[in-house]
Design a protein around this motif. Structure first.
Motif, PDB file in Angstrom:
ATOM      1  N   LEU A 297       0.263  33.939   8.907  1.00  0.00           N
ATOM      2  CA  LEU A 297      -0.390  34.078  10.230  1.00  0.00           C
ATOM      3  C   LEU A 297      -1.606  35.289   9.936  1.00  0.00           C
ATOM      4  CD1 LEU A 297       2.830  33.930  12.391  1.00  0.00           C
ATOM      5  CD2 LEU A 297       1.152  32.279  11.943  1.00  0.00           C
ATOM      6  N   ALA A 298      -1.184  36.228   9.314  1.00  0.00           N
ATOM      7  CA  ALA A 298      -2.318  37.608   9.260  1.00  0.00           C
ATOM      8  C   ALA A 298      -3.546  36.908   8.589  1.00  0.00           C
ATOM      9  CB  ALA A 298      -1.790  38.399   8.492  1.00  0.00           C
ATOM     10  N   TRP A 299      -3.299  36.058   7.560  1.00  0.00           N
ATOM     11  CA  TRP A 299      -4.255  35.490   6.920  1.00  0.00           C
ATOM     12  C   TRP A 299      -5.180  34.593   7.896  1.00  0.00           C
ATOM     13  CZ3 TRP A 299      -4.849  29.879   5.139  1.00  0.00           C
ATOM     14  CH2 TRP A 299      -5.952  29.665   4.557  1.00  0.00           C
ATOM     15  N   LEU A 300      -4.744  33.781   8.861  1.00  0.00           N
ATOM     16  CA  LEU A 300      -5.487  33.084   9.705  1.00  0.00           C
ATOM     17  C   LEU A 300      -6.266  33.833  10.541  1.00  0.00           C
ATOM     18  CD1 LEU A 300      -2.528  30.203  10.122  1.00  0.00           C
ATOM     19  CD2 LEU A 300      -4.791  29.882   9.071  1.00  0.00           C
ATOM     20  N   VAL A 301      -5.452  34.906  11.086  1.00  0.00           N
ATOM     21  CA  VAL A 301      -6.221  35.764  11.959  1.00  0.00           C
ATOM     22  C   VAL A 301      -7.376  36.381  11.306  1.00  0.00           C
ATOM     23  CG1 VAL A 301      -6.163  37.964  13.340  1.00  0.00           C
ATOM     24  CG2 VAL A 301      -3.944  36.252  13.430  1.00  0.00           C
ATOM     25  N   LEU A 302      -7.351  36.916  10.181  1.00  0.00           N
ATOM     26  CA  LEU A 302      -8.414  37.619   9.594  1.00  0.00           C
ATOM     27  C   LEU A 302      -9.610  36.490   9.172  1.00  0.00           C
ATOM     28  CD1 LEU A 302      -6.615  39.769   6.848  1.00  0.00           C
ATOM     29  CD2 LEU A 302      -7.895  40.460   8.780  1.00  0.00           C
ATOM     30  N   LEU A 303      -9.120  35.328   9.067  1.00  0.00           N
ATOM     31  CA  LEU A 303     -10.524  34.190   8.851  1.00  0.00           C
ATOM     32  C   LEU A 303     -11.174  34.010  10.149  1.00  0.00           C
ATOM     33  CD1 LEU A 303      -8.618  31.391   7.021  1.00  0.00           C
ATOM     34  CD2 LEU A 303     -10.052  32.850   6.180  1.00  0.00           C
ATOM     35  N   LYS A 304     -10.692  34.460  11.373  1.00  0.00           N
ATOM     36  CA  LYS A 304     -11.450  34.285  12.447  1.00  0.00           C
ATOM     37  C   LYS A 304     -11.913  35.728  12.869  1.00  0.00           C
ATOM     38  CE  LYS A 304     -11.491  31.034  14.401  1.00  0.00           C
ATOM     39  NZ  LYS A 304     -12.356  29.637  14.096  1.00  0.00           N
ATOM     40  N   ALA A 305     -11.863  36.830  12.057  1.00  0.00           N
ATOM     41  CA  ALA A 305     -12.607  38.042  12.300  1.00  0.00           C
ATOM     42  C   ALA A 305     -14.016  37.914  12.843  1.00  0.00           C
ATOM     43  CB  ALA A 305     -12.436  38.768  11.207  1.00  0.00           C
ATOM     44  N   ASP A 306     -14.739  37.216  11.956  1.00  0.00           N
ATOM     45  CA  ASP A 306     -16.239  37.345  12.389  1.00  0.00           C
ATOM     46  C   ASP A 306     -16.420  36.335  14.080  1.00  0.00           C
ATOM     47  OD1 ASP A 306     -17.069  38.204  10.147  1.00  0.00           O
ATOM     48  OD2 ASP A 306     -17.318  36.372   9.145  1.00  0.00           O
ATOM     49  N   GLU A 307     -15.665  35.351  14.180  1.00  0.00           N
ATOM     50  CA  GLU A 307     -15.637  34.773  15.461  1.00  0.00           C
ATOM     51  C   GLU A 307     -14.982  35.876  16.554  1.00  0.00           C
ATOM     52  OE1 GLU A 307     -17.133  31.929  16.206  1.00  0.00           O
ATOM     53  OE2 GLU A 307     -17.342  31.719  13.864  1.00  0.00           O
ATOM     54  N   LEU A 308     -14.050  36.428  16.181  1.00  0.00           N
ATOM     55  CA  LEU A 308     -13.448  37.412  17.062  1.00  0.00           C
ATOM     56  C   LEU A 308     -14.539  38.640  17.657  1.00  0.00           C
ATOM     57  CD1 LEU A 308      -9.748  37.580  15.832  1.00  0.00           C
ATOM     58  CD2 LEU A 308     -10.494  36.728  18.081  1.00  0.00           C
ATOM     59  N   ALA A 309     -15.226  38.951  16.588  1.00  0.00           N
ATOM     60  CA  ALA A 309     -16.294  39.931  16.821  1.00  0.00           C
ATOM     61  C   ALA A 309     -17.334  39.476  17.924  1.00  0.00           C
ATOM     62  CB  ALA A 309     -17.170  40.278  15.512  1.00  0.00           C
ATOM     63  N   GLN A 310     -17.677  38.299  18.191  1.00  0.00           N
ATOM     64  CA  GLN A 310     -18.626  37.894  19.092  1.00  0.00           C
ATOM     65  C   GLN A 310     -17.933  37.749  20.515  1.00  0.00           C
ATOM     66  OE1 GLN A 310     -20.662  34.343  17.537  1.00  0.00           O
ATOM     67  NE2 GLN A 310     -19.764  34.850  15.700  1.00  0.00           N
ATOM     68  N   VAL A 311     -16.478  38.132  21.188  1.00  0.00           N
ATOM     69  CA  VAL A 311     -16.065  37.886  22.202  1.00  0.00           C
ATOM     70  C   VAL A 311     -15.426  39.249  22.607  1.00  0.00           C
ATOM     71  CG1 VAL A 311     -15.491  35.700  21.879  1.00  0.00           C
ATOM     72  CG2 VAL A 311     -13.829  37.129  21.347  1.00  0.00           C
ATOM     73  N   THR A 312     -15.246  39.717  23.647  1.00  0.00           N
ATOM     74  CA  THR A 312     -14.679  40.804  24.238  1.00  0.00           C
ATOM     75  C   THR A 312     -13.320  40.606  24.733  1.00  0.00           C
ATOM     76  OG1 THR A 312     -16.875  41.663  25.090  1.00  0.00           O
ATOM     77  CG2 THR A 312     -14.732  43.004  25.857  1.00  0.00           C
ATOM     78  N   PRO A 313     -12.147  41.374  24.262  1.00  0.00           N
ATOM     79  CA  PRO A 313     -10.982  41.077  24.786  1.00  0.00           C
ATOM     80  C   PRO A 313     -10.682  41.423  26.044  1.00  0.00           C
ATOM     81  CG  PRO A 313     -10.741  42.927  23.467  1.00  0.00           C
ATOM     82  CD  PRO A 313     -12.307  42.683  23.282  1.00  0.00           C
TER      83      PRO A 313
END
Length: 336
Positions: free
Chosen positions: A68-84
Motif C-alpha cells: 500500500l505504501a508503494w502504491l501511494v509513493l507511485l502517485k507522489a507526482d500526481e498528488l503534487a499537483q493537487v491541494t488536500p
C-alpha cells in the motif's frame, strides 16, 4: 484564480525533500484521526495482526502495508499537483464503518468488526484529504480492504471441489478408490481432504496478487477480467491436481512419505511455480508500467463536479476534529 497546488515531493529516488505546509498539515491531521479510530478498534487491529503473523493462511497479508505504501509513493507526482481539501460527506463513510464495527462486535462476528475497523480509516482518508486526493489514491484505498483476513467461509466448498478433482484424476490414473465425502480410501491408505488441504491460502493470495496486477499492469477491463478469473480458476485446479499427485505418489512411496513431501513441495515450491507461470503467461499482455496506474491529476483538476464537491468549509482541521469526536463518542457509548 484557483490556488496554486501544494507541492508534495515524495521522490522514489531516495532524495528526501520537505513536504510543504498544506500536505504536512493534512497528513498530520489524518494521522491523528486515524490513530483515534485505530485506538477505538484496538481489539480488532490486534486480532488482525495476530492472524497475519500466526495463521499461515494469512501470512501474505504481512506484505500488504508495504504494498500500500508503494502504491501511494507511485502517485507522489500526481498528488503534487493537487491541494488536500477536506470532504465533509466522507464523514458518512466513517459513520457507516463505525456502525459496521459496532454491529460486528455486538454480534460477535470478527470479520464484520474487522471490516468496520479498516473501513473507518479508509473513510478518514477520504474525509480529511478530500475527493481528488482520494481518487488518485483509489487503488491503495480499495486494496486496504485486503487487510481484513477472510476466506474461512469458503473452505468447505473448496474442500469439496478439491476432493472431486482428486477423485476424478485418481480414477483416471487407474488407482482404485472408494469415496465417502471428503474421505478417499485407496490401497495405500485413507486420505482426508482437510481444511489445510482446501487451497484457501493459495486462492486468497492469488486473488490479492491478481487485483494488484490487474490495476497496475492492465488498462483493458477485458484483460483485467480474464486475468482475475485465471487467478481464481488456476489455484483451485492446481490444488486439486496437487491433492491427486499426493494420492498417486502414495501408491508407490507410502502415504506418510507422500504427505510429508507434499507439505514441503506445496509450501515452498508449488505455489511459487504456479504464480511464476501465471505471471509469465500474462507478461506479454501487460499494457502499462505500474507508475502510470489510476487517474491523472490534470484530468481531476478540470473536473467541475469534483471541484464543487470540495467547496465545503469544514477544512482538514474540522474534518479531523469531527472524526476524533466520533471516535470519543463511540468509545464512551461502549463504556456505558
Amino acid at each position: 484564480m484557483p490556488p496554486e497546488p501544494a507541492a508534495l515531493t515524495l521522490p522514489l529516488d531516495g532524495k528526501a525533500q520537505a513536504i510543504p505546509g498544506p500536505w504536512r498539515t493534512a497528513l498530520g491531521l489524518l494521522g491523528l484521526a486515524s490513530a483515534a479510530l485505530i485506538l477505538l478498534a484496538a481489539r480488532e487491529w490486534a486480532e488482525m495482526l495476530h492472524q497475519w503473523w500466526n495463521i499461515d493462511t494469512y501470512n501474505h497479508l504481512l506484505l500488504m502495508p508495504p504494498i500500500l505504501a508503494w502504491l501511494v509513493l507511485l502517485k507522489a507526482d500526481e498528488l503534487a499537483q493537487v491541494t488536500p481539501r477536506s470532504f465533509a460527506p466522507g464523514l458518512v463513510l466513517v459513520l457507516a464503518a463505525l456502525g459496521l464495527w459496532s454491529m460486528g462486535r455486538a454480534l460477535g462476528i470478527n470479520l464484520v468488526a474487522q471490516a468496520g475497523a479498516v473501513g473507518m480509516v479508509q473513510g478518514a482518508v477520504v474525509t480529511v484529504l478530500g475527493l481528488r486526493a482520494s481518487v488518485l489514491l483509489a487503488l491503495p484505498l480499495a486494496m486496504a480492504a485486503f487487510l481484513v483476513p477472510f476466506g474461512d467461509e469458503i473452505i468447505p466448498p473448496l474442500q469439496a471441489i478439491t476432493a472431486e478433482i482428486a477423485v476424478t484424476l485418481t480414477h483416471l490414473s487407474g488407482v482404485p478408490a472408494r469415496v465417502e465425502g471428503l474421505h478417499i480410501d485407496t490401497p495405500a491408505g485413507l486420505f482426508i481432504v482437510a481444511e489445510a488441504c482446501s487451497g484457501v491460502k493459495f486462492l486468497i493470495a492469488m486473488v490479492t496478487l491478481g487485483v494488484l496486477v490487474c490495476f497496475t499492469r492492465f488498462a483493458s477491463w477485458r484483460r483485467r477480467a480474464v486475468f482475475l478469473a485465471l487467478c481464481v480458476i488456476v489455484p483451485i485446479l492446481a490444488n486439486g491436481v496437487r491433492a491427486w499427485a499426493t494420492i498417486y505418489a502414495a501408491q508407490f512411496i507410502g502415504a506418510t512419505r507422500a504427505t510429508s513431501f507434499d507439505h514441503i513441495i506445496y509450501g515452498w515450491v508449488f505455489f511459487a511455480l504456479i504464480t511464476a507461470g501465471l505471471l509469465g503467461a500474462a507478461w506479454r499482455f501487460f499494457e502499462r508500467e505500474p507508475e502510470t496506474y489510476g487517474w491523472r491529476a490534470a484530468d481531476l483538476t478540470s473536473n467541475l463536479a469534483l471541484a464543487r464537491a470540495e467547496t465545503g468549509a469544514l477544512g482538514p482541521l474540522g474534518a479531523a476534529f469531527a472524526i476524533i469526536a466520533l471516535a470519543v463518542i463511540a468509545a464512551l457509548a461502549g463504556l456505558l
